[in-house]
Design a protein around this motif. Structure first.
Motif, PDB file in Angstrom:
ATOM      1  N   ASP A   1       0.836  -1.197   0.000  1.00 22.99           N
ATOM      2  CA  ASP A   1       0.000   0.000   0.000  1.00 22.99           C
ATOM      3  C   ASP A   1       0.877   1.256   0.000  1.00 22.99           C
ATOM      4  OD1 ASP A   1       0.635   0.611   2.678  1.00 22.99           O
ATOM      5  OD2 ASP A   1      -0.842  -0.873   3.327  1.00 22.99           O
ATOM      6  N   ARG A   2       0.224   2.385  -0.185  1.00 22.50           N
ATOM      7  CA  ARG A   2       0.909   3.616  -0.523  1.00 22.50           C
ATOM      8  C   ARG A   2       1.994   4.046   0.469  1.00 22.50           C
ATOM      9  NH1 ARG A   2      -1.343   7.607  -4.106  1.00 22.50           N
ATOM     10  NH2 ARG A   2      -0.123   9.503  -3.888  1.00 22.50           N
ATOM     11  N   GLU A   3       1.618   4.084   1.766  1.00 19.50           N
ATOM     12  CA  GLU A   3       2.601   4.585   2.748  1.00 19.50           C
ATOM     13  C   GLU A   3       3.812   3.668   2.817  1.00 19.50           C
ATOM     14  OE1 GLU A   3      -0.908   4.749   5.435  1.00 19.50           O
ATOM     15  OE2 GLU A   3      -1.060   4.963   3.270  1.00 19.50           O
ATOM     16  N   LEU A   4       3.498   2.343   2.822  1.00 22.13           N
ATOM     17  CA  LEU A   4       4.563   1.359   2.920  1.00 22.13           C
ATOM     18  C   LEU A   4       5.509   1.497   1.741  1.00 22.13           C
ATOM     19  CD1 LEU A   4       5.216  -0.747   4.930  1.00 22.13           C
ATOM     20  CD2 LEU A   4       3.978  -2.416   3.575  1.00 22.13           C
ATOM     21  N   ARG A   5       4.925   1.791   0.587  1.00 23.61           N
ATOM     22  CA  ARG A   5       5.713   1.916  -0.637  1.00 23.61           C
ATOM     23  C   ARG A   5       6.704   3.065  -0.489  1.00 23.61           C
ATOM     24  NH1 ARG A   5       1.544   1.451  -4.871  1.00 23.61           N
ATOM     25  NH2 ARG A   5       1.571   3.707  -5.047  1.00 23.61           N
ATOM     26  N   ALA A   6       6.207   4.201   0.005  1.00 20.56           N
ATOM     27  CA  ALA A   6       7.075   5.369   0.155  1.00 20.56           C
ATOM     28  C   ALA A   6       8.228   5.061   1.105  1.00 20.56           C
ATOM     29  CB  ALA A   6       6.261   6.543   0.673  1.00 20.56           C
ATOM     30  N   GLU A   7       7.907   4.331   2.186  1.00 18.46           N
ATOM     31  CA  GLU A   7       8.926   3.995   3.168  1.00 18.46           C
ATOM     32  C   GLU A   7       9.975   3.060   2.556  1.00 18.46           C
ATOM     33  OE1 GLU A   7       7.002   2.517   6.706  1.00 18.46           O
ATOM     34  OE2 GLU A   7       8.787   1.333   7.140  1.00 18.46           O
ATOM     35  N   MET A   8       9.470   2.045   1.795  1.00 23.63           N
ATOM     36  CA  MET A   8      10.384   1.056   1.216  1.00 23.63           C
ATOM     37  C   MET A   8      11.268   1.674   0.139  1.00 23.63           C
ATOM     38  SD  MET A   8      10.061  -1.874   2.724  1.00 23.63           S
ATOM     39  CE  MET A   8      10.756  -3.104   1.636  1.00 23.63           C
ATOM     40  N   GLU A   9      10.714   2.656  -0.593  1.00 29.98           N
ATOM     41  CA  GLU A   9      11.524   3.315  -1.629  1.00 29.98           C
ATOM     42  C   GLU A   9      12.813   3.858  -1.024  1.00 29.98           C
ATOM     43  OE1 GLU A   9       9.106   6.390  -3.323  1.00 29.98           O
ATOM     44  OE2 GLU A   9       7.824   4.970  -4.385  1.00 29.98           O
ATOM     45  N   VAL A  10      12.670   4.549   0.101  1.00 32.20           N
ATOM     46  CA  VAL A  10      13.833   5.151   0.747  1.00 32.20           C
ATOM     47  C   VAL A  10      14.784   4.062   1.225  1.00 32.20           C
ATOM     48  CG1 VAL A  10      14.559   6.637   2.637  1.00 32.20           C
ATOM     49  CG2 VAL A  10      12.419   7.102   1.429  1.00 32.20           C
ATOM     50  N   GLU A  11      14.201   2.990   1.813  1.00 36.53           N
ATOM     51  CA  GLU A  11      15.045   1.935   2.355  1.00 36.53           C
ATOM     52  C   GLU A  11      15.821   1.198   1.281  1.00 36.53           C
ATOM     53  OE1 GLU A  11      13.767  -0.901   5.230  1.00 36.53           O
ATOM     54  OE2 GLU A  11      12.296   0.531   6.025  1.00 36.53           O
ATOM     55  N   ILE A  12      15.106   0.893   0.190  1.00 37.81           N
ATOM     56  CA  ILE A  12      15.769   0.114  -0.871  1.00 37.81           C
ATOM     57  C   ILE A  12      16.956   0.889  -1.421  1.00 37.81           C
ATOM     58  CG2 ILE A  12      15.467  -0.803  -3.203  1.00 37.81           C
ATOM     59  CD1 ILE A  12      12.688  -1.677  -2.438  1.00 37.81           C
ATOM     60  N   ARG A  13      16.783   2.200  -1.580  1.00 40.97           N
ATOM     61  CA  ARG A  13      17.894   3.006  -2.071  1.00 40.97           C
ATOM     62  C   ARG A  13      19.048   2.987  -1.070  1.00 40.97           C
ATOM     63  NH1 ARG A  13      19.636   6.767  -5.790  1.00 40.97           N
ATOM     64  NH2 ARG A  13      20.869   8.436  -4.890  1.00 40.97           N
ATOM     65  N   ARG A  14      18.683   3.007   0.212  1.00 42.41           N
ATOM     66  CA  ARG A  14      19.737   2.975   1.233  1.00 42.41           C
ATOM     67  C   ARG A  14      20.553   1.671   1.153  1.00 42.41           C
ATOM     68  NH1 ARG A  14      20.066   1.368   6.713  1.00 42.41           N
ATOM     69  NH2 ARG A  14      17.898   0.704   6.773  1.00 42.41           N
ATOM     70  N   TYR A  15      19.854   0.529   1.005  1.00 46.30           N
ATOM     71  CA  TYR A  15      20.596  -0.743   0.910  1.00 46.30           C
ATOM     72  C   TYR A  15      21.559  -0.700  -0.256  1.00 46.30           C
ATOM     73  CZ  TYR A  15      16.661  -2.269   3.762  1.00 46.30           C
ATOM     74  OH  TYR A  15      15.711  -2.368   4.720  1.00 46.30           O
ATOM     75  N   GLN A  16      21.077  -0.174  -1.372  1.00 43.39           N
ATOM     76  CA  GLN A  16      21.921  -0.161  -2.573  1.00 43.39           C
ATOM     77  C   GLN A  16      23.175   0.657  -2.299  1.00 43.39           C
ATOM     78  OE1 GLN A  16      22.513   2.381  -5.308  1.00 43.39           O
ATOM     79  NE2 GLN A  16      23.884   0.768  -6.064  1.00 43.39           N
ATOM     80  N   LYS A  17      23.016   1.805  -1.673  1.00 42.41           N
ATOM     81  CA  LYS A  17      24.176   2.677  -1.430  1.00 42.41           C
ATOM     82  C   LYS A  17      25.113   2.056  -0.397  1.00 42.41           C
ATOM     83  CE  LYS A  17      23.071   5.404  -4.497  1.00 42.41           C
ATOM     84  NZ  LYS A  17      23.705   4.935  -5.738  1.00 42.41           N
ATOM     85  N   GLU A  18      24.523   1.443   0.664  1.00 46.34           N
ATOM     86  CA  GLU A  18      25.361   0.877   1.719  1.00 46.34           C
ATOM     87  C   GLU A  18      26.117  -0.356   1.264  1.00 46.34           C
ATOM     88  OE1 GLU A  18      23.176   0.040   5.264  1.00 46.34           O
ATOM     89  OE2 GLU A  18      22.733   2.168   5.631  1.00 46.34           O
ATOM     90  N   LEU A  19      25.437  -1.196   0.487  1.00 45.76           N
ATOM     91  CA  LEU A  19      26.052  -2.481   0.139  1.00 45.76           C
ATOM     92  C   LEU A  19      26.873  -2.393  -1.131  1.00 45.76           C
ATOM     93  CD1 LEU A  19      23.005  -4.788   0.844  1.00 45.76           C
ATOM     94  CD2 LEU A  19      24.938  -4.291   2.329  1.00 45.76           C
ATOM     95  N   ASN A  20      26.671  -1.312  -1.878  1.00 43.90           N
ATOM     96  CA  ASN A  20      27.407  -1.126  -3.114  1.00 43.90           C
ATOM     97  C   ASN A  20      27.231  -2.292  -4.083  1.00 43.90           C
ATOM     98  OD1 ASN A  20      28.926   0.609  -4.653  1.00 43.90           O
ATOM     99  ND2 ASN A  20      30.841  -0.462  -4.159  1.00 43.90           N
TER     100      ASN A  20
END
Lengths: 273, 361, 286
Positions: free
Chosen positions: B172-191
């Motif tokens: 759902d919408r709110e969860l999506r917004a939250e996950m968007e930020v998180e997924i980008r964070r994993y990508q940056k942290e894990l390279n």
């Protein structure tokens, strides 16, 4: 869609299709041979072919077979109707009114699948004869066959009706239809193919049943019991004729089932099964 | 976002095509993705983006072309040897395995020793904030938790590449917004390079470094997210990305970097992308947020007068719908806080001559 | 007036019917198994003699063992054969899969006797194969004439449709996309089968095994016609107690033993099924 690694995958698929083909040969070679031989003069070695309908004449002239046919029809129809009614009511109850007792009801309806026919036959013989004091009769044979038939019918109706959308019935009731009216005008027109399919299967099951009917009927003949008596003296032409006709009936039933299931699938908008 | 070109790309596709009968689902795609990149494939359904992802995963073999992962040709390699991670739209967790068993599955397939498996499991559970759920079964989890488990399974083996196929579409919408930020964070942290498939432009814009907009099996545009948003290369991209007013008109005067056109009696000045001659029919796209609606004309630039028909309140912003005299409408987006205009009154619609994009039809 | 719950109203009659026509008779033979038969009559003379006879007389032990082994072998053969067949239909059958599986199920409904008659027409002593061998001056295949092998072939012929249907029904509800997931995560085809396909379809397989094992264990007609003189099965002997010899009490005890073994099989199957681990998520009724 082919996935990578597909050569091995292709071989596996080929091997599986060969196994499937062999299974069809195994299942159908005897049936096709019986049909072919039933029209031949020499049923043992019907080559070169020389066609005759003697076997069928012999079958139809034998009054034992016509009595047996009548009894088998009565048992099949009675058991088919009884099974379909019990199973349909049960499936609708289980699907529409979820409750914690649902599992128990499912077990009760499906239990007969896991009891051997021989056991159903002898236990109802013993129960009826010794505890109820009833000699074997067509009614007890119908009832005993309907036990197994109900389980089969339940499975068939359940498999189709899990996809039925009960909100349609809710809608009908909102617009003022009583539950019975609603079943008659909304539910039944949508689900009748699966009910008819269940009837056909439980009919043919009881029609061709040997062990349950045999122990319940004693001396009253049915087609399978007469065939059993005949087979004791070896394969006769009239047995081949009977087998050919019965197979014809079964395939007519299955052809009808196939059409019904396709219809049912169209009605429920479902592509699977 | 720049890439050091001396390293081999983490993923490269060389003129990859996939034909299904007469349909060219993917049509001669070239692509290189770097080690630190978050790359999105954006496109409507049927554009070929999912087929491309399946080709990269090895679930589909391309009709022509080559797929290279870290410089190694994997075109004919089955998926189970590629050591790629993947996250699916419908999660596809193994229903008969617990959360922990699901997550360590890739490590077990690679015969990683038990001690290391446990250690990595702890790491992944902590990273994805799944503590306390290890022994649960997938059907006992919420949608968001299931997606986290799916991500953990994709990341635990530190794959050469993580593919994500519309992973947020079922949330759902709110969860999506939250996950968007998180997924980008994993990508940056894990390279680890992420290839993210979506039809949702907001998701792509929020998370990606680079975006490829796909249609009919080809890239309409590929570039940094700002370019795709600000400088659409084709009319399709301009219409698909962001929210724009679309005006159809004829070019009148064409200068070296500007052009003039007449639209419903209004004379408009636009930036000139090149390739347009006087007399050409053009489509002009101007984003909602580039337009200002004021009670009276204040700013220089293009100007159109009309009546404010309605204000659509969106929270942080609001859309102002202006009816022009001939019945057509122009929409502007601005902060919803200080509304200087009232519904029903005459307003002035303005935008700078440098804004918007024009394409020949 | 209290309202009858609709579930009871709808499912009640069927459940009651099955309790009366299945459970009560089974309880009755359980009771009779502790009685005594004398000149074709049952007397409520409580004793354990019937069971003593069953467990001490070598003949009955042999019948039971023979039937158990026969049922086990048949179930395993059906399992091995049905899995690839059902898998092929479910995975690659496309729009023909309903037709393909109905064609496998149909022969079952012709009934035991006529199917055995048809089988004998091909494999029997005077059947097509042996006649053809005779014409070429070759001896008949002895293994197919009144042997345990012939009975086993007969059982597979009779019951393999159950196994295929059970596995097929399980596979059509199986999400084959899970296999792609397994492959991307590093599992080769066989590993993916063992890790994902098999465990998620174990319930259907177990049901198939029970559906073949139970009637096979009780089988009386097939060994009678195909198995030859030294193939008397437990079911045949049981039938005789209610027919020729009229020893109903002993027959009831045999029925109880037969039922006990059926229950044992179901219990073993049930023990191997962990509902949570089967991916079972309820019946999906909306």
């Amino acid at each position: 869609m082919t996935s990578v690694g597909d050569r091995a995958e292709g071989w596996r698929r080929l091997a599986m299709s060969v196994l499937l083909g062999l299974l069809y040969v195994f299942l159908y070679a005897p049936i096709l041979f019986v049909i072919y031989a039933s029209f031949s003069e020499d049923i043992v070695w019907p080559f070169p072919p020389s066609f005759t309908t003697d076997a069928y004449a012999e079958l139809f002239d034998n009054s034992l077979y016509s009595d047996a046919l009548k009894n088998s029809l009565i048992i099949g129809l009675g058991s088919g109707i009884l099974s379909t009614l019990f199973a349909t009511a049960g499936v609708i109850g289980v699907l529409r009114f979820p409750s914690r007792r649902r599992a128990l009801i499912l077990i009760a309806f499906l239990a007969p699948l896991f009891v051997a026919e021989l056991l159903i036959g002898i236990s109802s013989l013993a129960f009826n004869a010794r505890l109820l004091g009833l000699p074997g009769n067509l009614f007890s044979a119908i009832a005993a066959n309907a036990v197994e038939g109900t389980a089969f019918a339940f499975l068939i109706v359940l498999a189709q009706l899990v996809r039925y959308d009960w909100q349609m019935d809710d809608a009908a009731m909102v617009f003022g239809a009583s539950p019975l009216r609603c079943f008659w005008e909304v539910t039944l027109p949508a689900i009748w193919p699966s009910l008819f399919g269940a009837f056909l299967i439980s009919f043919i099951l009881a029609f061709n049943n040997l062990e349950i009917s045999f122990y319940n009927l004693g001396a009253i003949p049915t087609l399978p019991s007469v065939a059993w008596g005949s087979l004791r003296f070896g394969l006769g032409p009239e047995l081949f004729a009977l087998a050919a006709l019965t197979n014809g009936l079964v395939f007519a039933v299955f052809a009808l089932m196939y059409v019904l299931m396709r219809t049912g699938i169209v009605k429920f908008g479902y592509r699977g099964v | 976002m720049t890439r050091a070109d001396d390293r081999p790309a983490s993923l490269s596709l060389q003129s990859v095509s996939k034909h299904f009968g007469p349909v060219r689902a993917v049509d001669g795609i070239d692509l290189a993705i770097g080690q630190d990149e978050f790359f999105s494939l954006l496109g409507p359904s049927g554009s070929g983006k999912t087929t491309m992802l399946r080709i990269i995963a090895g679930l589909e073999r391309p009709t022509t072309g080559r797929v290279l992962v870290r410089g190694q040709d994997v075109t004919t390699m089955p998926p189970y040897r590629r050591r790629i991670g993947m996250v699916f739209q419908n999660f596809l967790l193994f229903p008969h395995k617990t959360v922990a068993e699901n997550i360590v599955f890739p490590l077990r397939m690679q015969n990683v020793a038990r001690a290391e498996r446990d250690e990595r499991l702890l790491w992944a559970m902590k990273l994805l904030r799944l503590d306390g759920l290890a022994e649960r079964y997938p059907n006992e989890l919420s949608g968001g938790q299931q997606q986290r488990v799916s991500l953990a399974r994709g990341l635990i083996s530190r794959p050469a590449l993580l593919l994500l196929d519309e992973p947020l579409a079922n949330l759902d919408r709110e969860l999506r917004a939250e996950m968007e930020v998180e997924i980008r964070r994993y990508q940056k942290e894990l390279n680890i390079p992420f290839v993210y498939v979506t039809h949702n432009q907001e998701e792509a814009l929020t998370m990606s470094d680079r975006i490829a907009v796909m249609r009919n099996g080809v890239f309409e545009q590929i570039g940094p997210r700002n370019d795709v948003y600000r400088k659409p290369a084709t009319a399709f991209v301009a219409a698909f990305v962001g929210q724009s007013n679309q005006l159809t008109a004829r070019a009148e005067m064409v200068g070296p970097d500007s052009l003039t056109l007449t639209w419903r009696g209004h004379r408009l000045h636009l930036p000139h992308p090149g390739g347009i001659k006087a007399g050409d029919d053009v489509r002009f796209f101007i984003k909602y947020e580039d337009i200002e609606v004021t009670p009276e004309r204040t700013a220089p630039g293009n100007h159109v007068g009309g009546h404010l028909r309605d204000i659509i309140f969106k929270g942080q912003t609001a859309n102002y719908i202006v009816s022009l005299a001939d019945g057509s409408e122009i929409i502007a987006s601005a902060s919803s806080r200080d509304q200087k205009v009232t519904i029903g009154e005459a307003v002035s619609v303005t935008w700078p001559a440098s804004a918007g994009m024009c394409f020949k039809t | 007036m209290t309202r009858i719950p609709p579930l009871l109203l709808l499912a009640g009659p069927g459940v009651l019917f099955i309790l009366v026509t299945l459970l009560l008779p089974l309880l009755a033979i359980f009771m009779f198994s502790f009685w005594r038969t004398e000149s074709y009559e049952l007397y409520p003379d409580w004793n354990l003699d019937n069971y003593r006879v069953l467990f001490t007389e070598a003949a009955y032990r042999t019948f039971l063992l023979r039937s158990l082994i026969g049922a086990l072998v048949t179930s395993l053969l059906c399992l091995l054969y049905a899995w690839p067949v059902a898998y092929f239909i479910a995975r690659h059958g496309g729009r023909y899969r309903l037709l393909l599986v109905l064609l496998l199920a149909a022969p079952f409904f012709t009934g035991v006797i006529l199917r055995i008659a048809a089988l004998q027409g091909i494999f029997g002593p005077g059947g097509l194969i042996n006649m053809a061998l005779g014409i070429f001056g070759l001896p008949p295949i002895a293994a197919l004439m009144y042997t345990p092998l012939a009975a086993t072939i007969g059982h597979v012929y009779l019951f393999v449709p159950f196994m295929v249907t059970a596995i097929y029904l399980s596979l059509v509800n199986f999400n084959f996309d899970l296999l792609e997931t397994a492959k991307i995560n590093g599992a080769g085809p066989w590993r993916a089968f063992i890790e994902v396909t098999w465990p998620l379809n174990w319930i259907g397989t177990a049901i198939g095994l029970a559906l073949v094992f139970i009637p096979c264990l009780a089988s009386a007609v097939t060994p009678r016609f195909l198995g030859g003189p030294s193939a008397t099965s437990f079911g045949m002997s049981l039938g005789q107690q209610f027919g020729e010899t009229g020893t109903w009490a002993l027959g009831s005890a045999m029925g109880v033993v037969l039922f006990a073994f059926s229950l044992l099989v179901l219990a073993v199957m049930g023990f191997t099924v962990n509902l949570k681990r089967s991916g079972f998520t309820g019946m999906g009724a909306r």
